[in-house]
Design a protein around this motif. Structure first.
Motif: not given
Length: 672
Positions: A346-354, A366-378
């Motif tokens: 849930e936190r990762i989705e918030r970070i991706a949106a922000l 913006a798209d690259l930033a959101a994609e990076a946020a979604r996998i950054a903590k995988a």
């Protein structure tokens, strides 16, 4: 632990000696795995005699009062003196305490220290009550003078102090007598014990570097590991071994971390390829086969450790390449970030949106930033990071590259945790900086939303560090991001809570700018201006003001402004009106008054343009030109003249000075 213990021994012993009246010239502490050593030189032979006078009750005081005074002084009545004072005759006690030999004081203080030593962990053994980090075998305690060495009489749970000690446990067993510290240190080295930890560390580093250089390789620097290893040996013997060929393709960071954490090995890399190809271990003794048996044993254990690391790495690579890390991302839904803030997923989705929202402020896609946020903590769910948590982020980059993500996305996996402290680098890549900023902002707004703010020295969630990270990212990327509005969008913060969080940021910013040499009153003067949630603009204003105040014109301008403001405030309060209607040049009488009108008129368009462009250096420079006409005005003109029309016009002129200066900074907050 040993280094801290040596310093603690030194501090406690020297403090105790001084309190007992024994001064000294100097003291040094040393440590090895098997001994703590303290040498004190220039110590007095005995403490000085102390003479103390205590004033008591009057001679005609009640008997009980006199008896109480006698008990406190430890004297009999016939030992008291009577002296005449203004209020009559008074008893005085003169107490003389003879000096004590140094040996008795040292024994007393040392026993107290040994019995109460603050080890993080300690144990009790045998029939005694003494607790120590490990069984205490012997105590060497001697006092040395021209006549030789004498043993300090001391016995602690059957361990009697003496004048002898042991050398290396295996290479030079058996005790030897000690004459003084120099003899002690020399004889220890003859018996294969290097007393000074710094000397041991230097020897290890030098020999390891030489062996690596001789093989055309390079020792990987690790000062923390060097200090730790130097504390584990008394006679360092450096040995270099080989890493199995099947492990050489592992990422160098994996090899280095595994060898350091599990075996306390130094890594040796090939400077041409960057690969870790060998290791250095430090033995505590010399052997007949020059360490061959020790190396063979270490290589066998290392091979088992690296086999585990290779297994984790290969399994993780399969997940990354075949499934693009999706199973790890799914697992984060079952990992709680905080009971009140939901799961990591849930936190990762918030970070991706922000991240997508704030990306334009940093010039990122913006798209690259959101994609990076979604996998950054995988990678937090990967086997390698589970085994070595310190590799989080770094392994994420490797896995993102293996999964085929864009280079900017892979880099963000590693860099989004930065900066971790005031000396850590800020991510330079725009996507990495965006994800790092979103991560920290989500953390801060989340904990403010649930009212888990730092209190005093307690900051369990490292929120001060996160705020400093946000500040440094914004400043170094020169990103205009209105924080107040951003806080409100995150976690649905109310305006009041967002304002409180902004105040927290301002406090962190003050600390950051003070380290740069910007005065606190200068920062306050700029924080009082509108738009203080734009940190880039605010800091540019503060730096410009700080630079101007460092000049003579700037310092005098502040004085002129304060004089104008003080007169105006006083007269407005007295008259009950606000002089804000604009001064008219036609009522100017003095030449200096006309000059000030002209200077203010000339400065206005320049200030408006500079403020609009946020060119605060130009704005401050323009203000500085007003210094001379303002000074001349106050020297030549009487504001409170008898002519009421002229008086009001001059007060309105002071109001123009005030409003003009306050466009740039609130100089009322500048200290004289």
């Amino acid at each position: 632990m040993q280094a801290r213990a040596a310093e603690e021994l030194k501090k406690r012993m020297t403090d105790g000696l001084v309190e007992a009246g024994l001064t000294y010239a100097g003291a040094s502490a040393f440590h090895t795995p098997r001994r703590l050593t303290l040498t004190v030189h220039g110590l007095l032979a005995e403490s000085p005699m102390v003479r103390e006078e205590r004033k008591g009750p009057r001679v005609d005081a009640p008997e009980k009062a006199i008896e109480g005074f006698l008990r406190g002084a430890g004297l009999s009545r016939d030992q008291l003196e009577e002296r005449d004072e203004k209020k009559g005759r008074v008893f005085y006690a003169v107490i003389e305490k003879p000096g004590r030999p140094a040996a008795g004081i040292v024994a007393e203080e040392l026993e107290k220290i040994i019995r109460t030593f603050p080890w993080p962990k300690s144990m009790r053994w045998g029939a005694g009550s003494l607790r120590w980090v490990r069984p205490l075998h012997s105590i060497l305690c001697i006092l040395c003078d021209e006549g030789g060495a004498s043993v300090v009489p001391l016995d602690i749970d059957g361990i009697t102090a003496g004048d002898s000690t042991e050398g290396h446990r295996f290479m030079a067993p058996g005790r030897f007598a000690v004459r003084d510290f120099e003899h002690y240190q020399t004889e220890l080295k003859r018996r294969f014990v290097v007393l000074d930890a710094g000397e041991r560390a230097d020897a290890i580093w030098q020999e390891a570097s030489n062996q690596a250089f001789a093989s055309g390789l390079e020792l990987v620097e690790d000062r923390g590991l060097l200090a730790e290893v130097a504390g584990l040996v008394e006679w360092p013997v450096v040995l270099m071994g080989e890493i199995g060929a099947e492990f050489l393709e592992l990422p160098p960071e994996v090899l280095q971390t595994s060898m350091k954490e599990h075996q306390k090995f130094f890594s040796v890399k090939n400077p041409k390829t960057g690969r870790i190809e060998r290791f250095v271990t430090v033995a505590n003794r010399e052997t007949r086969d020059n360490g061959a048996t020790i190396l063979a044993g270490n290589q066998k254990v290392l091979s088992a450790r690296l086999s585990d690391a290779k297994f984790f790495w290969e399994n993780d690579l399969r997940v990354a390449q075949k499934e693009k890390m999706q199973p790890w991302r799914d697992q984060l839904a079952n990992v709680t970030f905080h009971a009140k803030l939901g799961s990591q997923a849930e936190r990762i989705e918030r970070i991706a949106a922000l991240a997508a929202e704030i990306a334009p402020a940093l010039g990122a896609d913006a798209d690259l930033a959101a994609e990076a946020a979604r996998i950054a903590k995988a990678d937090l769910s990967s086997e390698m990071v589970y085994e070595f948590p310190e590799l989080q982020g770094l392994m994420g980059r490797y896995y993102a590259e293996a999964a085929g993500f864009a280079p900017e996305v892979a880099a963000a996996c590693e860099e989004h945790y930065s900066p971790l402290g005031p000396t850590d680098d800020v991510p330079s890549a725009k996507v990495s900086a965006t994800v790092a900023l979103a991560d920290k902002l989500d953390t801060l707004t989340g904990f403010w939303a649930i009212d888990e703010k730092p209190t005093g020295s307690k900051d369990p969630f490292a929120l001060r560090r996160a705020a400093l990270g946000v500040i440094r990212i914004l400043l170094e990327h020169k990103s205009v991001l209105p924080l107040q509005a951003t806080f409100v969008k995150c976690h649905g913060l109310s305006e009041d809570v967002a304002a409180d969080l902004l105040s927290f940021f301002h406090d962190r910013l003050k600390v950051h700018l003070r380290d740069e040499g910007v005065r606190h009153d200068v920062i306050d003067a700029c924080l009082a201006m509108p738009g203080n949630d734009d940190l880039v603009s605010m800091v540019a204003r503060a730096r410009a003001l700080s630079e101007v105040l460092g000049t003579e014109d700037g310092a005098n301008l502040v004085q002129g402004f304060k004089r104008a403001n003080n007169i105006l405030t006083k007269e407005e309060e007295k008259d009950g009106v606000a002089y804000e209607f604009g001064a008219d040049p036609k009522f100017a009488e003095a030449e200096e008054e006309v000059a000030l009108f002209n200077a203010l008129e000339a400065a206005k368009p320049k200030l408006d343009a500079a403020n609009k462009a946020e060119d605060f250096a130009s704005a401050m420079a323009t203000l500085a030109t007003l210094r001379a006409p303002i000074d001349a005005f106050f020297e030549a003109v009487q504001v409170n003249t008898d002519n009421e029309v002229v008086r009001r016009n001059r007060l309105n002129l002071l109001s123009t000075i005030r409003s003009t200066v306050l466009q740039v900074a609130d100089l009322t907050r500048i200290e004289a």
